[in-house]
Design a protein around this motif. Structure first.
Motif, PDB file in Angstrom:
ATOM      1  N   PHE A  41      59.885  60.164  73.981  1.00  0.00           N
ATOM      2  CA  PHE A  41      60.676  58.534  73.891  1.00  0.00           C
ATOM      3  C   PHE A  41      60.732  57.970  75.301  1.00  0.00           C
ATOM      4  O   PHE A  41      60.128  58.243  76.124  1.00  0.00           O
ATOM      5  N   GLY A  42      61.747  56.708  75.389  1.00  0.00           N
ATOM      6  CA  GLY A  42      61.502  56.254  76.688  1.00  0.00           C
ATOM      7  C   GLY A  42      60.830  55.134  76.895  1.00  0.00           C
ATOM      8  O   GLY A  42      60.663  54.111  75.978  1.00  0.00           O
ATOM      9  N   HIS A  43      60.293  54.616  77.901  1.00  0.00           N
ATOM     10  CA  HIS A  43      59.554  53.428  78.297  1.00  0.00           C
ATOM     11  C   HIS A  43      58.181  53.634  77.574  1.00  0.00           C
ATOM     12  O   HIS A  43      57.219  54.095  78.450  1.00  0.00           O
ATOM     13  N   LEU A  44      58.352  53.365  76.190  1.00  0.00           N
ATOM     14  CA  LEU A  44      56.893  53.560  75.513  1.00  0.00           C
ATOM     15  C   LEU A  44      56.580  52.266  74.590  1.00  0.00           C
ATOM     16  O   LEU A  44      57.643  51.673  74.563  1.00  0.00           O
ATOM     17  N   SER A  45      55.582  51.940  74.051  1.00  0.00           N
ATOM     18  CA  SER A  45      55.150  51.170  73.393  1.00  0.00           C
ATOM     19  C   SER A  45      55.899  51.504  71.939  1.00  0.00           C
ATOM     20  O   SER A  45      56.345  50.344  71.154  1.00  0.00           O
ATOM     21  N   CYS A  46      55.890  52.479  71.748  1.00  0.00           N
ATOM     22  CA  CYS A  46      56.938  53.107  70.548  1.00  0.00           C
ATOM     23  C   CYS A  46      57.206  54.638  70.721  1.00  0.00           C
ATOM     24  O   CYS A  46      56.363  55.293  71.327  1.00  0.00           O
ATOM     25  N   ASP A 100      55.254  51.185  84.209  1.00  0.00           N
ATOM     26  CA  ASP A 100      56.484  51.256  85.250  1.00  0.00           C
ATOM     27  C   ASP A 100      56.802  52.886  85.190  1.00  0.00           C
ATOM     28  O   ASP A 100      57.649  53.330  85.762  1.00  0.00           O
ATOM     29  N   VAL A 101      56.197  53.699  84.329  1.00  0.00           N
ATOM     30  CA  VAL A 101      56.667  55.001  84.089  1.00  0.00           C
ATOM     31  C   VAL A 101      56.200  55.613  85.403  1.00  0.00           C
ATOM     32  O   VAL A 101      55.171  55.881  85.777  1.00  0.00           O
ATOM     33  N   THR A 102      57.427  56.547  86.118  1.00  0.00           N
ATOM     34  CA  THR A 102      57.091  57.253  87.108  1.00  0.00           C
ATOM     35  C   THR A 102      57.582  58.752  86.983  1.00  0.00           C
ATOM     36  O   THR A 102      57.332  59.783  87.993  1.00  0.00           O
ATOM     37  N   HIS A 103      58.681  58.896  86.183  1.00  0.00           N
ATOM     38  CA  HIS A 103      59.363  60.324  85.898  1.00  0.00           C
ATOM     39  C   HIS A 103      59.482  60.560  84.526  1.00  0.00           C
ATOM     40  O   HIS A 103      59.276  59.793  83.548  1.00  0.00           O
ATOM     41  N   VAL A 104      59.578  61.570  84.306  1.00  0.00           N
ATOM     42  CA  VAL A 104      59.608  62.370  82.730  1.00  0.00           C
ATOM     43  C   VAL A 104      60.846  63.030  82.904  1.00  0.00           C
ATOM     44  O   VAL A 104      61.162  64.169  83.420  1.00  0.00           O
ATOM     45  N   MET A 105      62.011  62.769  81.961  1.00  0.00           N
ATOM     46  CA  MET A 105      62.885  63.906  81.532  1.00  0.00           C
ATOM     47  C   MET A 105      62.705  64.922  80.467  1.00  0.00           C
ATOM     48  O   MET A 105      62.441  64.549  79.384  1.00  0.00           O
ATOM     49  N   ARG A 162      61.408  70.471  73.996  1.00  0.00           N
ATOM     50  CA  ARG A 162      62.321  69.557  72.707  1.00  0.00           C
ATOM     51  C   ARG A 162      61.853  68.143  72.628  1.00  0.00           C
ATOM     52  O   ARG A 162      61.511  67.613  71.627  1.00  0.00           O
ATOM     53  N   ARG A 163      62.015  67.792  73.865  1.00  0.00           N
ATOM     54  CA  ARG A 163      61.599  66.060  73.816  1.00  0.00           C
ATOM     55  C   ARG A 163      61.168  65.800  75.220  1.00  0.00           C
ATOM     56  O   ARG A 163      61.393  66.696  76.329  1.00  0.00           O
ATOM     57  N   LEU A 164      60.283  64.772  75.628  1.00  0.00           N
ATOM     58  CA  LEU A 164      59.894  64.075  76.893  1.00  0.00           C
ATOM     59  C   LEU A 164      60.207  62.683  76.837  1.00  0.00           C
ATOM     60  O   LEU A 164      59.809  61.907  75.844  1.00  0.00           O
ATOM     61  N   GLU A 165      61.101  62.315  77.820  1.00  0.00           N
ATOM     62  CA  GLU A 165      61.522  60.892  77.941  1.00  0.00           C
ATOM     63  C   GLU A 165      61.045  60.137  79.091  1.00  0.00           C
ATOM     64  O   GLU A 165      61.287  60.703  80.421  1.00  0.00           O
ATOM     65  N   PHE A 166      60.144  59.222  78.862  1.00  0.00           N
ATOM     66  CA  PHE A 166      59.421  58.863  80.056  1.00  0.00           C
ATOM     67  C   PHE A 166      60.249  57.618  80.669  1.00  0.00           C
ATOM     68  O   PHE A 166      60.731  56.791  80.079  1.00  0.00           O
ATOM     69  N   LEU A 167      60.474  57.705  81.967  1.00  0.00           N
ATOM     70  CA  LEU A 167      61.393  56.768  82.902  1.00  0.00           C
ATOM     71  C   LEU A 167      60.884  56.036  84.083  1.00  0.00           C
ATOM     72  O   LEU A 167      59.765  56.480  84.390  1.00  0.00           O
ATOM     73  N   PRO A 168      61.409  54.857  84.326  1.00  0.00           N
ATOM     74  CA  PRO A 168      60.910  54.003  85.234  1.00  0.00           C
ATOM     75  C   PRO A 168      61.471  54.595  86.764  1.00  0.00           C
ATOM     76  O   PRO A 168      60.882  53.824  87.628  1.00  0.00           O
ATOM     77  N   ALA A 169      62.571  55.567  86.619  1.00  0.00           N
ATOM     78  CA  ALA A 169      63.036  55.851  88.073  1.00  0.00           C
ATOM     79  C   ALA A 169      63.511  57.341  87.614  1.00  0.00           C
ATOM     80  O   ALA A 169      63.908  57.617  86.629  1.00  0.00           O
ATOM     81  N   PRO A 170      63.826  58.113  88.574  1.00  0.00           N
ATOM     82  CA  PRO A 170      64.466  59.449  88.496  1.00  0.00           C
ATOM     83  C   PRO A 170      65.993  59.323  88.016  1.00  0.00           C
ATOM     84  O   PRO A 170      66.602  58.265  88.482  1.00  0.00           O
ATOM     85  N   VAL A 171      66.304  60.186  87.226  1.00  0.00           N
ATOM     86  CA  VAL A 171      67.800  60.337  86.722  1.00  0.00           C
ATOM     87  C   VAL A 171      68.213  61.968  87.197  1.00  0.00           C
ATOM     88  O   VAL A 171      67.652  62.761  86.715  1.00  0.00           O
TER      89      VAL A 171
END
Length: 228
Positions: A41-46, A100-105, A162-171
């Motif tokens: 999930f996250g900053h993806l095309s889909c 712009d992805v820099t981190h993964v939750m 369970r899941r990888l969420e691609f992010l543009p900044a750390p959370v």
């Protein structure tokens, strides 16, 4: 890489690697189907899912590396087998991710999650592992699939993926910054976001023997529940 000298502030364990983690997660029994997909999930095309059939198109690899817990113990020369995250990224994920992805939750089926810099995930030693020491992962150590980042402390090595969420900044939360470091590099003793690494080394070292007793007891209970 494995060494004959422990990493800074660490001591080598004798015997098998115990189950590790925050107390509220240690006792949770997680049973996940071997073919359970990982949500992307996250900053993806889909949005997408990562399935065993997709991973089958990526070459497998095995590494032997020391495993470092932030509580100052190191399990030497642990063998992991699975897929390099860098290979999975190149083959399946890079084309989906926004620039712009820099981190993964990274989230687990037991509720635990950690934010990891993409740069660290692309390190050549980082695996999505399904085997440990020549055998399939057991629930106590993260079955069916777990993240292995040997250069980072264990709190970035998430079990039961369970899941990888691609992010543009750390959370991260305030408590998360206190209890962990945004990066968690072992060689720099990044044990906590508060800094003062030698203080945290002392805190963990004073509690180490009690922690290991509890962790080993939980590992033994997990083995009994899992059965042969």
């Amino acid at each position: 890489m494995t060494t004959e000298i422990p990493a800074p502030g660490q001591v080598f364990l004798a015997g098998p690697m115990p189950r590790f983690g925050l107390p509220r997660y240690l006792g949770r029994q997680v049973q996940v189907a071997p073919d359970a997909p990982i949500g992307i999930f996250g900053h993806l095309s889909c949005p997408a899912v990562l399935t065993p059939s997709l991973l089958a198109h990526v070459p497998r690899t095995a590494i032997i590396r020391d495993f470092h817990c932030v509580t100052t113990w190191t399990a030497p020369r642990v063998q992991w087998e699975g897929w390099r995250f860098a290979d999975v990224w190149a083959a399946l994920l890079a084309e989906l991710a926004q620039p712009d992805v820099t981190h993964v939750m990274v989230s687990a089926h037991d509720g635990y999650q950690a934010c990891v810099p993409l740069e660290e995930l692309l390190h050549p030693d980082v695996l999505l592992a399904d085997h440990m020491n020549g055998a399939p992962l057991m629930p106590a150590h993260g079955a069916p699939l777990r993240l292995i980042t040997p250069q980072l402390y264990g709190y970035k090595n998430i079990k039961h993926l369970r899941r990888l969420e691609f992010l543009p900044a750390p959370v991260t939360s305030l408590a998360g910054r206190f209890l962990s470091h945004p990066r968690g590099r072992v060689d720099l003793e990044e044990r906590s976001g508060t800094g003062v690494s030698r203080f945290w080394r002392w805190v963990y070292r004073t509690q180490l023997s009690g922690y290991l007793r509890g962790a080993r007891a939980l590992s033994e209970r997990s083995l009994r529940i899992a059965g042969p």
